[in-house]
Motif scaffolding. Structure first.
Motif, PDB file in Angstrom:
ATOM      1  N   LEU A 129       0.869  -1.178   0.000  1.00 27.40           N
ATOM      2  CA  LEU A 129       0.000   0.000   0.000  1.00 27.40           C
ATOM      3  C   LEU A 129       0.904   1.225   0.000  1.00 27.40           C
ATOM      4  CD1 LEU A 129      -1.592  -2.018   2.523  1.00 27.40           C
ATOM      5  CD2 LEU A 129      -3.297  -0.559   1.487  1.00 27.40           C
ATOM      6  N   GLN A 130       0.808   2.030  -1.046  1.00 27.62           N
ATOM      7  CA  GLN A 130       1.714   3.171  -1.164  1.00 27.62           C
ATOM      8  C   GLN A 130       0.923   4.474  -1.270  1.00 27.62           C
ATOM      9  OE1 GLN A 130       4.435   2.411  -4.352  1.00 27.62           O
ATOM     10  NE2 GLN A 130       4.970   0.389  -3.585  1.00 27.62           N
ATOM     11  N   HIS A 131       1.119   5.301  -0.293  1.00 22.22           N
ATOM     12  CA  HIS A 131       0.451   6.623  -0.239  1.00 22.22           C
ATOM     13  C   HIS A 131      -1.051   6.510  -0.518  1.00 22.22           C
ATOM     14  CE1 HIS A 131       4.390   8.328   0.050  1.00 22.22           C
ATOM     15  NE2 HIS A 131       4.756   7.682  -1.021  1.00 22.22           N
ATOM     16  N   ILE A 132      -1.696   5.557   0.137  1.00 20.65           N
ATOM     17  CA  ILE A 132      -3.129   5.343  -0.080  1.00 20.65           C
ATOM     18  C   ILE A 132      -3.940   6.410   0.670  1.00 20.65           C
ATOM     19  CG2 ILE A 132      -5.064   3.766   0.365  1.00 20.65           C
ATOM     20  CD1 ILE A 132      -3.301   2.608  -1.789  1.00 20.65           C
ATOM     21  N   ASN A 133      -4.831   7.048  -0.055  1.00 20.82           N
ATOM     22  CA  ASN A 133      -5.744   8.040   0.534  1.00 20.82           C
ATOM     23  C   ASN A 133      -7.168   7.680   0.151  1.00 20.82           C
ATOM     24  OD1 ASN A 133      -4.255  10.618   1.651  1.00 20.82           O
ATOM     25  ND2 ASN A 133      -3.083   9.899  -0.095  1.00 20.82           N
ATOM     26  N   LYS A 134      -8.092   7.966   1.053  1.00 19.15           N
ATOM     27  CA  LYS A 134      -9.494   7.754   0.709  1.00 19.15           C
ATOM     28  C   LYS A 134     -10.324   8.975   1.096  1.00 19.15           C
ATOM     29  CE  LYS A 134     -13.380   5.820  -0.367  1.00 19.15           C
ATOM     30  NZ  LYS A 134     -13.719   5.433  -1.742  1.00 19.15           N
ATOM     31  N   ILE A 135     -10.995   9.527   0.095  1.00 23.01           N
ATOM     32  CA  ILE A 135     -11.966  10.591   0.364  1.00 23.01           C
ATOM     33  C   ILE A 135     -13.314  10.084  -0.125  1.00 23.01           C
ATOM     34  CG2 ILE A 135     -12.627  12.980  -0.094  1.00 23.01           C
ATOM     35  CD1 ILE A 135      -9.682  13.613  -0.586  1.00 23.01           C
ATOM     36  N   TYR A 136     -14.297  10.056   0.773  1.00 26.55           N
ATOM     37  CA  TYR A 136     -15.631   9.578   0.390  1.00 26.55           C
ATOM     38  C   TYR A 136     -16.363  10.651  -0.423  1.00 26.55           C
ATOM     39  CZ  TYR A 136     -15.528   5.258   3.056  1.00 26.55           C
ATOM     40  OH  TYR A 136     -15.253   3.994   3.489  1.00 26.55           O
ATOM     41  N   PRO A 137     -17.422  10.258  -1.141  1.00 26.98           N
ATOM     42  CA  PRO A 137     -18.148  11.241  -1.959  1.00 26.98           C
ATOM     43  C   PRO A 137     -18.610  12.469  -1.166  1.00 26.98           C
ATOM     44  CG  PRO A 137     -18.892   9.047  -2.487  1.00 26.98           C
ATOM     45  CD  PRO A 137     -17.941   8.903  -1.334  1.00 26.98           C
ATOM     46  N   ASN A 138     -18.867  12.293   0.147  1.00 25.99           N
ATOM     47  CA  ASN A 138     -19.269  13.466   0.949  1.00 25.99           C
ATOM     48  C   ASN A 138     -18.050  14.310   1.342  1.00 25.99           C
ATOM     49  OD1 ASN A 138     -18.048  11.854   2.825  1.00 25.99           O
ATOM     50  ND2 ASN A 138     -19.785  11.746   4.220  1.00 25.99           N
ATOM     51  N   ARG A 139     -16.887  13.967   0.735  1.00 24.71           N
ATOM     52  CA  ARG A 139     -15.613  14.690   0.936  1.00 24.71           C
ATOM     53  C   ARG A 139     -15.011  14.496   2.315  1.00 24.71           C
ATOM     54  NH1 ARG A 139     -16.481  14.209  -3.744  1.00 24.71           N
ATOM     55  NH2 ARG A 139     -16.657  15.914  -5.234  1.00 24.71           N
ATOM     56  N   VAL A 140     -15.474  13.487   3.047  1.00 24.63           N
ATOM     57  CA  VAL A 140     -14.816  13.140   4.310  1.00 24.63           C
ATOM     58  C   VAL A 140     -13.578  12.326   3.968  1.00 24.63           C
ATOM     59  CG1 VAL A 140     -14.974  11.645   6.354  1.00 24.63           C
ATOM     60  CG2 VAL A 140     -16.876  13.145   5.755  1.00 24.63           C
ATOM     61  N   GLN A 141     -12.433  12.785   4.460  1.00 25.79           N
ATOM     62  CA  GLN A 141     -11.224  11.996   4.219  1.00 25.79           C
ATOM     63  C   GLN A 141     -11.092  10.974   5.332  1.00 25.79           C
ATOM     64  OE1 GLN A 141      -7.761  13.985   2.786  1.00 25.79           O
ATOM     65  NE2 GLN A 141      -6.616  12.076   2.655  1.00 25.79           N
ATOM     66  N   ALA A 142     -11.187   9.691   4.967  1.00 22.13           N
ATOM     67  CA  ALA A 142     -11.204   8.619   5.964  1.00 22.13           C
ATOM     68  C   ALA A 142      -9.808   8.050   6.184  1.00 22.13           C
ATOM     69  CB  ALA A 142     -12.149   7.509   5.532  1.00 22.13           C
ATOM     70  N   VAL A 143      -8.936   8.127   5.158  1.00 22.38           N
ATOM     71  CA  VAL A 143      -7.582   7.577   5.273  1.00 22.38           C
ATOM     72  C   VAL A 143      -6.589   8.556   4.649  1.00 22.38           C
ATOM     73  CG1 VAL A 143      -6.067   5.645   4.647  1.00 22.38           C
ATOM     74  CG2 VAL A 143      -8.480   5.212   5.129  1.00 22.38           C
ATOM     75  N   TYR A 144      -5.509   8.827   5.407  1.00 18.26           N
ATOM     76  CA  TYR A 144      -4.471   9.760   4.944  1.00 18.26           C
ATOM     77  C   TYR A 144      -3.155   9.019   4.721  1.00 18.26           C
ATOM     78  CZ  TYR A 144      -7.447  13.515   6.804  1.00 18.26           C
ATOM     79  OH  TYR A 144      -8.475  14.375   7.079  1.00 18.26           O
ATOM     80  N   ASP A 145      -2.639   9.084   3.523  1.00 17.89           N
ATOM     81  CA  ASP A 145      -1.279   8.640   3.210  1.00 17.89           C
ATOM     82  C   ASP A 145      -0.861   7.364   3.953  1.00 17.89           C
ATOM     83  OD1 ASP A 145       1.028   8.988   1.716  1.00 17.89           O
ATOM     84  OD2 ASP A 145       2.080   9.968   3.363  1.00 17.89           O
ATOM     85  N   PHE A 146      -1.559   6.291   3.672  1.00 18.85           N
ATOM     86  CA  PHE A 146      -1.313   4.995   4.333  1.00 18.85           C
ATOM     87  C   PHE A 146      -0.220   4.243   3.559  1.00 18.85           C
ATOM     88  CE2 PHE A 146      -1.919   0.693   5.538  1.00 18.85           C
ATOM     89  CZ  PHE A 146      -2.688   0.633   6.679  1.00 18.85           C
ATOM     90  N   ASN A 147       0.843   3.867   4.250  1.00 22.00           N
ATOM     91  CA  ASN A 147       1.958   3.144   3.606  1.00 22.00           C
ATOM     92  C   ASN A 147       2.257   1.876   4.377  1.00 22.00           C
ATOM     93  OD1 ASN A 147       3.108   5.046   1.447  1.00 22.00           O
ATOM     94  ND2 ASN A 147       2.851   6.368   3.228  1.00 22.00           N
TER      95      ASN A 147
END
Ligand code: ADP
Length: 503
Positions: A67-85
């Motif tokens: 997992l390299q620099h994984i980010n997740k932003i949901y459609p409601n623009r909530v960022q659930a995961v920041y830069d996961f390595n």
């Protein structure tokens, strides 16, 4: 009530109303600003990801899931995961742990292919997996709600997925019976789920995953629905299962005991950000920050306010701990490192803002900017004065510099309850000043030991004390700390000033 008093009351009511209105407006405004910021971050990430997908992706050599620099932003623009390595080796048992809402399931679901990845690269078995369909990922998933089909028998529940993939009937039979044997549910194969206990249902759910013969097991809180006793039993069964099957496993839980007992490596998260990755032993003995220190271990690590000097850690009026050159060196290295990191980030922000200003100018002038970086510098510097992150970084730099230069400064002293030892039994006293006087506020007897809650300079300190001792609430008690095992945390960032470094 006189007329004047009435008037006064009315005015007060009006003022309160106005105040509430103003507050509401302020809140709306800050929410609007936040929403705008989120949108900018989202659009930037999407653009970056689009650009990145144009390039060929090569998997890291000795990693099975990467997992390299994984980010997740949901459609409601909530960022659930920041830069996961994270690099996971084959056959590892990885546990994602953290409080509810910290982004564990989201990360797991991105690996399973049940959620899109907003930014970053995922590789499974050396293949770039961001865009792979879940069914093409060779992963098997087990959920908290086992969701068995009620009208099917255990056998049919386990066979169903394979039938859908048109696996040969004899092969299905072989796999189902083999899985049932491993899970010791052979005798229930003809039963319907309603005739099974919770533990048996969860076993069937595991069976469904086993028959898939997948290389990767993804488990999302699989034991949360079971009662405490069964959870303990299933915990060790899942570990045994992992040892015999050897599938690379990622297991999500909010329960730190599950993490400690099952994992080969723990990933501990808070608010979408990885706090520390390491073996249970490393995480327990060398927590990266106060969050990890408090989350792992029960009762939690004691963290008390203290003062750092170059000779000792002062614990209020009731004690002081001499420190050697090694601690002073670690302390100075930490603060110098933090200053360097903050400066590097400031430089990065400046560079980004310069690029932004030049790009804006280029848009105005048919794609070519007429300005030099020096020309936009005054504007950039003015912007930085307003930038929240820059303001915080500058404030931190000032504070870190003070910590380096000052004769003394605040620090947090962390010690685990089992390292707070009652003096009578202890061989830890090297000199009389090591002994710390505290008052017992409450003693909880657990059978073989007490959790002794101590009042220590007005702060609560918990020690694990031998049950042979007879303790009375309110009595004074002399304790000594196991000084091979304490941690020191920076007072502002909560970071461990002597972090564990992988050799
Ligand atoms: P955890 O598994 O650690 O409890 P999750 O990964 O489920 O946490 O959630 C992380 C954050 O993302 C939470 O703030 C949650 O509210 C938010 N979230 C989860 N799923 C969705 C969704 N489908 N849409 C919007 N936000 C979500």
């Amino acid at each position: 009530m006189t007329k004047e008093e009435k008037e006064l009351k009315k005015a007060e009511r009006l003022a309160t109303k106005e105040n509430a209105k103003a507050k509401e407006k302020e809140l709306e405004e800050s929410e609007r600003v936040l929403a705008k910021k989120r949108e900018v971050v989202y659009q930037e990430m999407i653009a970056k990801q689009k650009e990145s997908l144009k390039h060929e992706k090569i998997a890291p050599k000795d990693s099975y899931i990467s997992l390299q620099h994984i980010n997740k932003i949901y459609p409601n623009r909530v960022q659930a995961v920041y830069d996961f390595n994270l690099e996971i080796k084959q056959k590892e048992f990885i546990v994602f742990v953290g409080p509810s809402g910290c982004g564990k399931s989201t990360t797991l679901r991105m690996i399973a292919g049940l959620e899109d990845i907003t930014g970053g690269d995922l590789f499974i078995d050396h293949e770039f997996a961001n865009e792979l369909e879940p069914k093409d990922r060779d992963v098997a998933m087990v959920f908290q709600s086992y969701a068995l089909y009620p009208h099917m028998t255990v056998y049919e529940n386990m066979a169903f997925g394979l039938q859908m993939r048109h696996v040969d009937k004899d092969e299905i039979d072989r796999r189902v019976r083999h899985a049932a044997e491993i899970l010791q549910i052979t005798e229930y194969l003809d039963r319907k789920p309603k005739a099974l206990s919770g533990g048996q249902c969860q076993r069937v759910a595991l069976g469904r995953a086993i028959v898939k013969d997948a290389k990767v097991f993804l488990m999302d809180e699989p034991l949360s629905n079971l009662d405490a006793k069964l959870r303990v039993q299933m915990r060790s069964e899942i570990v045994k299962l992992h040892n015999s099957l050897g599938a690379t496993t990622i297991y999500v839980t909010h329960d730190q005991i599950e993490a400690m007992t099952m994992a080969t490596r723990i990933v501990i998260m808070s608010k979408g950000v990885v706090q520390q990755i390491g073996s249970p032993r490393i995480i327990y003995n060398h927590p990266a920050n106060t969050f990890v220190a408090s989350f792992i271990g029960s009762p939690a690590m004691n963290i008390v306010n203290a003062t750092y000097t170059k000779k000792a850690i002062q614990l209020g009026e009731k004690g002081s701990i001499k420190i050697g050159k090694d601690v002073v060196e670690a302390h100075d290295k930490f603060y110098k490192g933090e200053i360097e990191k903050a400066h590097a980030r400031l430089a990065e922000i400046k560079e980004l803002l310069v690029k932004f200003a030049l790009d804006e100018d280029a848009k105005k002038h048919k794609g070519e900017t007429t300005l030099t970086p020096e020309a936009v510098m005054p504007q950039v510097e003015a912007e930085m004065l307003q930038d929240e992150e820059t303001i915080k970084l500058n404030k931190n730099i000032k504070y870190f510099e003070e910590c380096l230069a000052a004769e003394s400064h605040k620090i947090l002293f962390g010690i685990r309850p089992e390292d707070v030892v009652e003096v009578g039994k202890s061989s830890l006293i090297k000199n009389p000043s090591d002994v710390i006087k505290a008052t017992l506020t409450i003693a909880e007897l657990l059978g073989n030991e007490y959790y002794a809650h101590l009042d220590f300079n007005g702060q609560d300190l918990i020690g694990k004390v031998d049950a042979e001792l007879l303790l009375d609430n309110g009595q004074d008690i002399n304790v000594v700390f196991n000084l091979d095992k304490y941690s020191l945390f920076d007072d502002v960032t909560g970071k461990n000033i002597n972090p564990y470094v992988e050799k």
